[in-house]
Design a protein around this motif. Structure first.
Motif, PDB file in Angstrom:
ATOM      1  N   PHE A 224       0.842  -1.195   0.000  1.00 33.85           N
ATOM      2  CA  PHE A 224       0.000   0.000   0.000  1.00 33.85           C
ATOM      3  C   PHE A 224       0.877   1.244   0.000  1.00 33.85           C
ATOM      4  CE2 PHE A 224       0.924  -0.898   4.397  1.00 33.85           C
ATOM      5  CZ  PHE A 224       0.973   0.327   5.047  1.00 33.85           C
ATOM      6  N   GLY A 225       0.240   2.373  -0.278  1.00 26.98           N
ATOM      7  CA  GLY A 225       0.908   3.669  -0.237  1.00 26.98           C
ATOM      8  C   GLY A 225       0.090   4.615   0.627  1.00 26.98           C
ATOM      9  N   HIS A 226      -0.160   5.812   0.106  1.00 28.93           N
ATOM     10  CA  HIS A 226      -1.124   6.766   0.650  1.00 28.93           C
ATOM     11  C   HIS A 226      -0.704   7.474   1.924  1.00 28.93           C
ATOM     12  CE1 HIS A 226      -4.911   8.728   1.393  1.00 28.93           C
ATOM     13  NE2 HIS A 226      -5.110   8.070   2.511  1.00 28.93           N
ATOM     14  N   TRP A 227       0.208   6.923   2.711  1.00 31.03           N
ATOM     15  CA  TRP A 227       0.447   7.424   4.060  1.00 31.03           C
ATOM     16  C   TRP A 227       1.889   7.908   4.176  1.00 31.03           C
ATOM     17  CZ3 TRP A 227      -1.865   4.350   8.764  1.00 31.03           C
ATOM     18  CH2 TRP A 227      -1.931   5.206   9.882  1.00 31.03           C
ATOM     19  N   ALA A 228       2.150   9.117   3.646  1.00 33.77           N
ATOM     20  CA  ALA A 228       3.517   9.634   3.630  1.00 33.77           C
ATOM     21  C   ALA A 228       4.082   9.815   5.027  1.00 33.77           C
ATOM     22  CB  ALA A 228       3.564  10.957   2.866  1.00 33.77           C
ATOM     23  N   ALA A 229       3.222  10.191   5.997  1.00 35.24           N
ATOM     24  CA  ALA A 229       3.699  10.391   7.368  1.00 35.24           C
ATOM     25  C   ALA A 229       4.097   9.077   8.030  1.00 35.24           C
ATOM     26  CB  ALA A 229       2.629  11.093   8.200  1.00 35.24           C
ATOM     27  N   LEU A 230       3.594   7.977   7.524  1.00 35.49           N
ATOM     28  CA  LEU A 230       3.982   6.659   8.026  1.00 35.49           C
ATOM     29  C   LEU A 230       5.341   6.269   7.474  1.00 35.49           C
ATOM     30  CD1 LEU A 230       3.214   3.990   9.497  1.00 35.49           C
ATOM     31  CD2 LEU A 230       2.117   3.268   7.359  1.00 35.49           C
ATOM     32  N   GLY A 231       5.562   6.585   6.205  1.00 33.47           N
ATOM     33  CA  GLY A 231       6.827   6.244   5.569  1.00 33.47           C
ATOM     34  C   GLY A 231       6.923   4.760   5.284  1.00 33.47           C
ATOM     35  N   GLU A 232       8.131   4.333   5.057  1.00 36.47           N
ATOM     36  CA  GLU A 232       8.389   2.928   4.725  1.00 36.47           C
ATOM     37  C   GLU A 232       8.027   2.026   5.898  1.00 36.47           C
ATOM     38  OE1 GLU A 232      12.481   0.642   4.635  1.00 36.47           O
ATOM     39  OE2 GLU A 232      12.338   2.152   3.048  1.00 36.47           O
ATOM     40  N   LEU A 233       7.200   1.033   5.625  1.00 41.41           N
ATOM     41  CA  LEU A 233       6.812   0.064   6.656  1.00 41.41           C
ATOM     42  C   LEU A 233       6.886  -1.321   6.044  1.00 41.41           C
ATOM     43  CD1 LEU A 233       5.569  -0.611   9.480  1.00 41.41           C
ATOM     44  CD2 LEU A 233       3.336  -0.518   8.339  1.00 41.41           C
ATOM     45  N   THR A 234       7.838  -2.105   6.493  1.00 43.55           N
ATOM     46  CA  THR A 234       7.951  -3.485   6.016  1.00 43.55           C
ATOM     47  C   THR A 234       7.987  -4.403   7.224  1.00 43.55           C
ATOM     48  OG1 THR A 234      10.355  -3.265   5.891  1.00 43.55           O
ATOM     49  CG2 THR A 234       9.116  -2.896   3.860  1.00 43.55           C
ATOM     50  N   ARG A 235       7.042  -5.303   7.247  1.00 45.28           N
ATOM     51  CA  ARG A 235       6.963  -6.323   8.282  1.00 45.28           C
ATOM     52  C   ARG A 235       6.236  -7.502   7.660  1.00 45.28           C
ATOM     53  NH1 ARG A 235       2.644  -3.794  12.582  1.00 45.28           N
ATOM     54  NH2 ARG A 235       4.231  -2.147  12.675  1.00 45.28           N
ATOM     55  N   PRO A 236       6.222  -8.655   8.298  1.00 48.41           N
ATOM     56  CA  PRO A 236       5.532  -9.797   7.693  1.00 48.41           C
ATOM     57  C   PRO A 236       4.093  -9.450   7.330  1.00 48.41           C
ATOM     58  CG  PRO A 236       6.840 -10.527   9.554  1.00 48.41           C
ATOM     59  CD  PRO A 236       6.921  -9.028   9.556  1.00 48.41           C
ATOM     60  N   GLY A 237       3.771  -9.628   6.052  1.00 47.93           N
ATOM     61  CA  GLY A 237       2.419  -9.396   5.574  1.00 47.93           C
ATOM     62  C   GLY A 237       2.113  -7.970   5.172  1.00 47.93           C
ATOM     63  N   LEU A 238       3.070  -7.032   5.314  1.00 47.01           N
ATOM     64  CA  LEU A 238       2.818  -5.624   5.020  1.00 47.01           C
ATOM     65  C   LEU A 238       4.009  -4.987   4.325  1.00 47.01           C
ATOM     66  CD1 LEU A 238       1.238  -4.236   8.307  1.00 47.01           C
ATOM     67  CD2 LEU A 238       0.070  -4.467   6.107  1.00 47.01           C
TER      68      LEU A 238
END
Length: 273
Positions: A224-238
């Motif tokens: 997914f994208g859309h959430w610039a304030a979240l930034g890069e998020l990599t974890r199992p399943g995401l």
């Protein structure tokens, strides 16, 4: 023949070209785009032409900025002060480009690669099967004779909680908002549209959508994208890949075969601030 998924471009065409050069993108490679190809950056027209020109080598999903462009094109919404869509709307190939954009999906799923992609994610109350069915429901309207009327009813924050019995334009608006605007959500599926900061800014009673337990496990990694304030998020399943290029951060790509990440630094565009 690797496949790369890329976060929100938002018209940052030059940065996209530099990112592709840095990963040695070749004619045999595939690209996935997590939506929001356009707006805020200066190269939205060039970005659309490039992605469309890739043909079957590219898979993209619709984001909220892409849908806004289509609504402006249909004359059902006015442009906003920070929009950078005028070059597209004035282009000689506008109708061809926007016909192509309007026929892009809300959800891409690849069982072999093990990934599913939507712009904002998949709410925890939906199974993958239900999400695919609801995406097709909206896609059929976008590609059919009721598309203009859909854009008349697309904007709005209500209803904000899923009920299977929801119908009509309210149902389609809610499907749109889950797929393209979702960030914070309550356990009962209620969406919040007031907060767009990082996870720590969640309103009381709300959580980042990906933190809540799923009603039924999705045996894929959700891109997914859309959430610039979240930034890069990599974890199992995401895999969250919106790293805020248009805000002066980075444009990020992930190679799906092994999860390797690549990024290109971006300037801050005045129109985005």
């Amino acid at each position: 023949m690797p496949t790369y998924a890329i976060g929100d471009i938002q018209g940052c065409y030059d940065e996209l070209m530099r990112l592709l050069e840095s990963i040695d993108f070749s004619d045999e490679d595939q690209l996935w785009f997590a939506g929001d190809l356009v707006n805020r950056g200066p190269g939205s027209l060039e970005t659309l032409r490039f992605v469309k020109g890739l043909g079957k080598r590219a898979r993209t999903v619709l984001g909220n900025h892409d849908l806004h462009l289509l609504a402006v094109h249909h004359g059902t919404a006015a442009g906003k002060r920070k929009d950078t869509l005028t070059p597209i709307l004035n282009a000689s190939d506008r109708d061809e480009l926007l016909h192509w954009l309007q026929h892009q999906p809300l959800l891409v799923d690849d069982q072999t690669l093990g990934y599913t992609m939507t712009h904002a994610g998949i709410p925890p109350l939906w199974s993958l099967k239900q999400a695919k069915q609801l995406a097709r429901e909206l896609e059929q309207v976008l590609r059919g004779p009721l598309a203009h009327e859909y854009f008349l009813h697309m904007y709005g924050n209500k209803p904000d909680r899923w009920r299977d019995k929801e119908h009509g334009w309210a149902r389609l608006r809610l499907i749109t908002n889950y797929f393209t605007r979702m960030r914070f959500i309550k356990p009962d599926g209620t969406l919040d549209f007031s907060a767009n900061g990082g996870p720590e800014t969640a309103p009381e009673g709300y959580h980042p959508w990906y933190e809540l337990p799923r009603a039924k496990a999705i045996k894929r990694t959700i891109i997914f994208g859309h959430w610039a304030a979240l930034g890069e998020l990599t974890r199992p399943g995401l895999a969250g890949l919106d790293t805020g290029c248009v805000w002066g951060n980075r444009l990020t790509a992930m190679r799906l075969e092994d999860g390797a990440l690549f990024s290109e630094p971006c300037p801050t565009y005045l129109n985005a601030t």
